[in-house]
Design an enzyme around this catalytic site. Structure first.
Site, PDB file in Angstrom:
ATOM      1  N   ASP A   1      -0.254 -11.244  -6.031  1.00 12.91           N
ATOM      2  CA  ASP A   1      -0.686 -10.285  -5.020  1.00 12.91           C
ATOM      3  C   ASP A   1      -1.422 -11.021  -3.899  1.00 12.91           C
ATOM      4  O   ASP A   1      -1.989 -12.082  -4.118  1.00 12.91           O
ATOM      5  CB  ASP A   1      -1.672  -9.272  -5.632  1.00 12.91           C
TER       6      ASP A   1
ATOM      7  N   ARG B   1       7.272 -10.277  -1.434  1.00 15.49           N
ATOM      8  CA  ARG B   1       7.081  -8.829  -1.313  1.00 15.49           C
ATOM      9  C   ARG B   1       6.409  -8.623   0.042  1.00 15.49           C
ATOM     10  O   ARG B   1       5.416  -9.275   0.343  1.00 15.49           O
ATOM     11  CB  ARG B   1       6.148  -8.307  -2.405  1.00 15.49           C
TER      12      ARG B   1
HETATM   13  C1  LIG Z   1       4.396  -2.210  -4.482  1.00 17.15           C
HETATM   14  C2  LIG Z   1       3.240  -2.426  -3.571  1.00 17.15           C
HETATM   15  C3  LIG Z   1       2.489  -3.580  -3.711  1.00 17.15           C
HETATM   16  C4  LIG Z   1       1.419  -3.831  -2.848  1.00 17.15           C
HETATM   17  N1  LIG Z   1       0.749  -5.027  -2.925  1.00 17.15           N
HETATM   18  C5  LIG Z   1      -0.211  -5.320  -2.008  1.00 17.15           C
HETATM   19  C6  LIG Z   1      -0.825  -6.602  -1.960  1.00 17.15           C
HETATM   20  O1  LIG Z   1      -0.537  -7.508  -2.740  1.00 17.15           O
HETATM   21  N2  LIG Z   1      -1.768  -6.808  -1.003  1.00 17.15           N
HETATM   22  C7  LIG Z   1      -2.123  -5.848  -0.095  1.00 17.15           C
HETATM   23  O2  LIG Z   1      -2.949  -6.103   0.785  1.00 17.15           O
HETATM   24  N3  LIG Z   1      -1.561  -4.616  -0.145  1.00 17.15           N
HETATM   25  C8  LIG Z   1      -0.623  -4.338  -1.065  1.00 17.15           C
HETATM   26  N4  LIG Z   1      -0.030  -3.087  -1.067  1.00 17.15           N
HETATM   27  C9  LIG Z   1      -0.631  -1.976  -0.275  1.00 17.15           C
HETATM   28  C10 LIG Z   1      -0.075  -1.935   1.135  1.00 17.15           C
HETATM   29  O3  LIG Z   1      -0.518  -3.064   1.854  1.00 17.15           O
HETATM   30  C11 LIG Z   1      -0.509  -0.655   1.864  1.00 17.15           C
HETATM   31  O4  LIG Z   1      -1.906  -0.593   1.922  1.00 17.15           O
HETATM   32  C12 LIG Z   1      -0.007   0.636   1.238  1.00 17.15           C
HETATM   33  O5  LIG Z   1       1.263   0.487   0.680  1.00 17.15           O
HETATM   34  C13 LIG Z   1       0.082   1.760   2.282  1.00 17.15           C
HETATM   35  O6  LIG Z   1       0.949   1.395   3.309  1.00 17.15           O
HETATM   36  P1  LIG Z   1       2.422   2.023   3.531  1.00 17.15           P
HETATM   37  O7  LIG Z   1       3.331   0.867   3.764  1.00 17.15           O
HETATM   38  O8  LIG Z   1       2.798   2.867   2.400  1.00 17.15           O
HETATM   39  O9  LIG Z   1       2.334   2.756   4.901  1.00 17.15           O
HETATM   40  P2  LIG Z   1       1.345   3.809   5.553  1.00 17.15           P
HETATM   41  O10 LIG Z   1       1.689   3.792   6.977  1.00 17.15           O
HETATM   42  O11 LIG Z   1      -0.071   3.550   5.140  1.00 17.15           O
HETATM   43  O12 LIG Z   1       1.793   5.154   4.879  1.00 17.15           O
HETATM   44  C14 LIG Z   1       3.057   5.726   5.103  1.00 17.15           C
HETATM   45  C15 LIG Z   1       3.136   7.059   4.364  1.00 17.15           C
HETATM   46  O13 LIG Z   1       3.089   6.812   2.953  1.00 17.15           O
HETATM   47  C16 LIG Z   1       2.336   7.791   2.285  1.00 17.15           C
HETATM   48  N5  LIG Z   1       1.176   7.147   1.642  1.00 17.15           N
HETATM   49  C17 LIG Z   1       0.721   5.891   1.845  1.00 17.15           C
HETATM   50  N6  LIG Z   1      -0.342   5.623   1.064  1.00 17.15           N
HETATM   51  C18 LIG Z   1      -0.588   6.752   0.362  1.00 17.15           C
HETATM   52  C19 LIG Z   1      -1.557   7.110  -0.616  1.00 17.15           C
HETATM   53  N7  LIG Z   1      -2.495   6.250  -1.012  1.00 17.15           N
HETATM   54  N8  LIG Z   1      -1.515   8.363  -1.137  1.00 17.15           N
HETATM   55  C20 LIG Z   1      -0.557   9.225  -0.750  1.00 17.15           C
HETATM   56  N9  LIG Z   1       0.388   8.945   0.176  1.00 17.15           N
HETATM   57  C21 LIG Z   1       0.379   7.731   0.729  1.00 17.15           C
HETATM   58  C22 LIG Z   1       1.934   8.788   3.306  1.00 17.15           C
HETATM   59  O14 LIG Z   1       2.921   9.786   3.352  1.00 17.15           O
HETATM   60  C23 LIG Z   1       1.960   7.991   4.600  1.00 17.15           C
HETATM   61  O15 LIG Z   1       2.158   8.777   5.716  1.00 17.15           O
HETATM   62  C24 LIG Z   1       1.063  -2.856  -1.876  1.00 17.15           C
HETATM   63  C25 LIG Z   1       1.835  -1.707  -1.746  1.00 17.15           C
HETATM   64  C26 LIG Z   1       2.919  -1.480  -2.550  1.00 17.15           C
HETATM   65  C27 LIG Z   1       3.738  -0.272  -2.335  1.00 17.15           C
END
Ligand SMILES: Cc1cc2nc3c(=O)[nH]c(=O)nc-3n(C[C@H](O)[C@H](O)[C@H](O)COP(=O)(O)OP(=O)(O)OC[C@H]3O[C@@H](n4cnc5c(N)ncnc54)[C@H](O)[C@@H]3O)c2cc1C
Length: 310
Positions: free
Chosen positions: A130, A182
Site C-alpha cells: 500500500d 494499483r
Molecule cells: C482497492 C483500493 C485500494 C486503495 N489503496 C490505497 C492506498 O494504498 N493508498 C492510498 O492513499 N489510498 C488508497 N485507496 C483510497 C483511495 O486513494 C481513495 O481515497 C478512495 O478510493 C476514494 O477515491 P475514489 O477513487 O473512490 O473517488 P472519489 O472521487 O473520492 O469518489 C467517487 C465516488 O465514489 C463513492 N465513494 C468514494 N468513497 C466512498 C466512501 N468512503 N463511502 C461511500 N462512497 C464512497 C462516492 O459515490 C463518490 O462520489 C484505495 C482505494 C481502493 C479502492
C-alpha cells in the site's frame, strides 16, 4: 475543510480510545471493516468469492513504534496467507511498510516483508505494498525498485496515487520496470507543493495515468469507485482492443457494492480490498473524509452518548 479536519483527526491516535467506545462509530466501522480477526476476514472474502469477486486482505494498523508490534503484524500476515491457502480462497494481501517497522528499523521492515513475500510466492499468490503519506513515497518506491521487485518479481506490486504531482513520472518508471501498479487517487492530507489541491486535477491525472497503465502496464489495478472514471476505463479498453482479462477493477469493502457486482456481471475482474483487525480508527476516519454526509450523523451521536454518560 471537513475533509482536512477528518484527515487530521485520523492521525490523532489518542482520540481512538474515546471513539472506540462509541456504539455508532463501531457500527459504522463494521460497514467498512470485515471484523477484528483473521477468521472474520476470511469469512468475508469467501462471501466475495461466492459472488465471483477476488479480494485483498489488509491487516489494519500503521506507523508501529516497536519491532515487536511489527513482528506481530508480520505473523498475522503469515497466518492470513496460510488461512487463504487452506480454504482455497481467491485472495492476496496488502501491506503497509510503516506497519512492518519502516520508521523503527528499515532493515527489520525489509526482513518482515521478505518473509511475507516468500510465503506468498510459495503459495502462488501476491503482495501489494500500500502507499502511505507522501513522506514515505520515495522510500517505498526505492525499496520496491531496488529490493523487492528484483528479488520477488511480480509476486509484489506497488500503489501510485494520482493526487501526487510526481505520479505520471512514476507510472512511466513502473511501466519500464514491468512493475505491477494499483492506481488510486490518494487518501491522505498532503501539501499543495506535492499534491494537486483541486480535485479536478486529481481526476484528470488519474485518467492520464490509467490510460498509460491500461495500454502498457502489467495487469494494473484500477482502484476507484468513481463511476465516470470506470466508464472511461471500459470505453478506452474497448476502443483500443485491451481485453478485460488484462486489468482489474478494485474497490473497498462496503463501498459501492452495487457497482462491484454490476462490473462482475459484465465480465470484468473485480477485487475487493478487505480490511480487518482492531486498529480501525484511522481507516474509518479516511473513509468518512471521502463521504462527509456520514459525519454530522456520527458526531451528533457521539455528543449525545457522552452527554448521557456524564
Ligand atoms: C482497492 C483500493 C485500494 C486503495 N489503496 C490505497 C492506498 O494504498 N493508498 C492510498 O492513499 N489510498 C488508497 N485507496 C483510497 C483511495 O486513494 C481513495 O481515497 C478512495 O478510493 C476514494 O477515491 P475514489 O477513487 O473512490 O473517488 P472519489 O472521487 O473520492 O469518489 C467517487 C465516488 O465514489 C463513492 N465513494 C468514494 N468513497 C466512498 C466512501 N468512503 N463511502 C461511500 N462512497 C464512497 C462516492 O459515490 C463518490 O462520489 C484505495 C482505494 C481502493 C479502492
Amino acid at each position: 475543510m471537513i475533509r482536512a479536519g477528518l484527515l487530521w483527526l485520523s492521525e490523532q491516535s489518542r482520540i481512538f480510545g474515546f471513539i472506540r467506545g462509541n456504539g455508532l462509530a463501531r457500527r459504522l466501522a463494521a460497514r467498512f471493516v470485515a471484523g477484528e480477526t483473521v477468521e472474520a476476514a476470511v469469512a468475508a472474502l469467501q462471501g466475495l468469492n461466492a459472488s465471483g469477486m477476488a479480494a485483498s486482505l489488509d491487516l489494519l494498523g500503521e506507523s508501529v513504534t516497536s519491532l515487536s508490534e511489527a513482528r506481530a503484524a508480520r505473523d498475522t500476515y503469515l497466518e492470513t496467507l496460510d488461512r487463504i491457502r487452506t480454504v482455497g480462497a481467491d485472495a492476496n494481501v496488502s501491506v503497509k511498510l510503516t506497519q512492518m517497522g519502516l520508521e523503527v528499523d528499515e532493515r527489520v521492515c525489509v526482513e518482515n516483508l521478505r518473509a511475507i513475500m516468500a510465503r506468498a510466492r510459495s503459495y502462488g499468490t501476491f503482495v501489494r505494498i500500500d502507499m502511505e503519506q507522501s513522506a514515505y513515497t520515495e522510500n517505498t518506491l526505492q525499496l520496491f525498485k531496488r529490493t523487492f521487485h528484483p528479488e520477488f518479481g511480480n509476486v509484489v506490486g506497488v500503489v501510485l496515487q494520482s493526487y501526487l504531482r510526481r505520479t505520471e513520472r512514476d507510472v512511466e518508471e513502473m511501466i519500464a520496470l514491468g512493475g505491477r501498479v494499483r492506481l488510486c487517487k490518494g487518501a491522505y492530507q498532503e501539501p499543495a507543493t506535492v499534491a494537486f489541491p483541486d480535485k479536478r486535477d486529481v481526476d484528470a491525472n488519474y485518467v492520464r495515468c490509467m490510460e498509460r497503465l491500461l495500454e502498457r502496464g502489467d495487469y494494473p489495478g484500477i482502484a476507484t469507485h468513481d463511476a465516470r472514471i470506470i466508464a472511461h476505463a471500459k470505453a478506452f479498453a474497448r476502443r483500443t482492443g485491451i481485453a478485460p482479462q488484462r486489468f482489474e477493477f478494485q474497490m473497498l469493502y462496503g463501498v459501492r457494492r452495487d457497482l462491484q457486482l454490476s462490473l462482475r456481471r459484465e465480465g470484468y475482474n473485480v477485487r475487493v480490498y478487505v480490511p480487518f483487525g482492531g486498529h480501525w480508527y484511522p481507516y474509518l476516519m479516511r473513509r468518512l473524509a471521502e463521504r462527509p454526509a456520514n459525519i454530522a450523523f456520527l458526531l451528533g451521536n457521539i455528543v449525545r452518548e457522552s452527554l448521557r454518560r456524564s
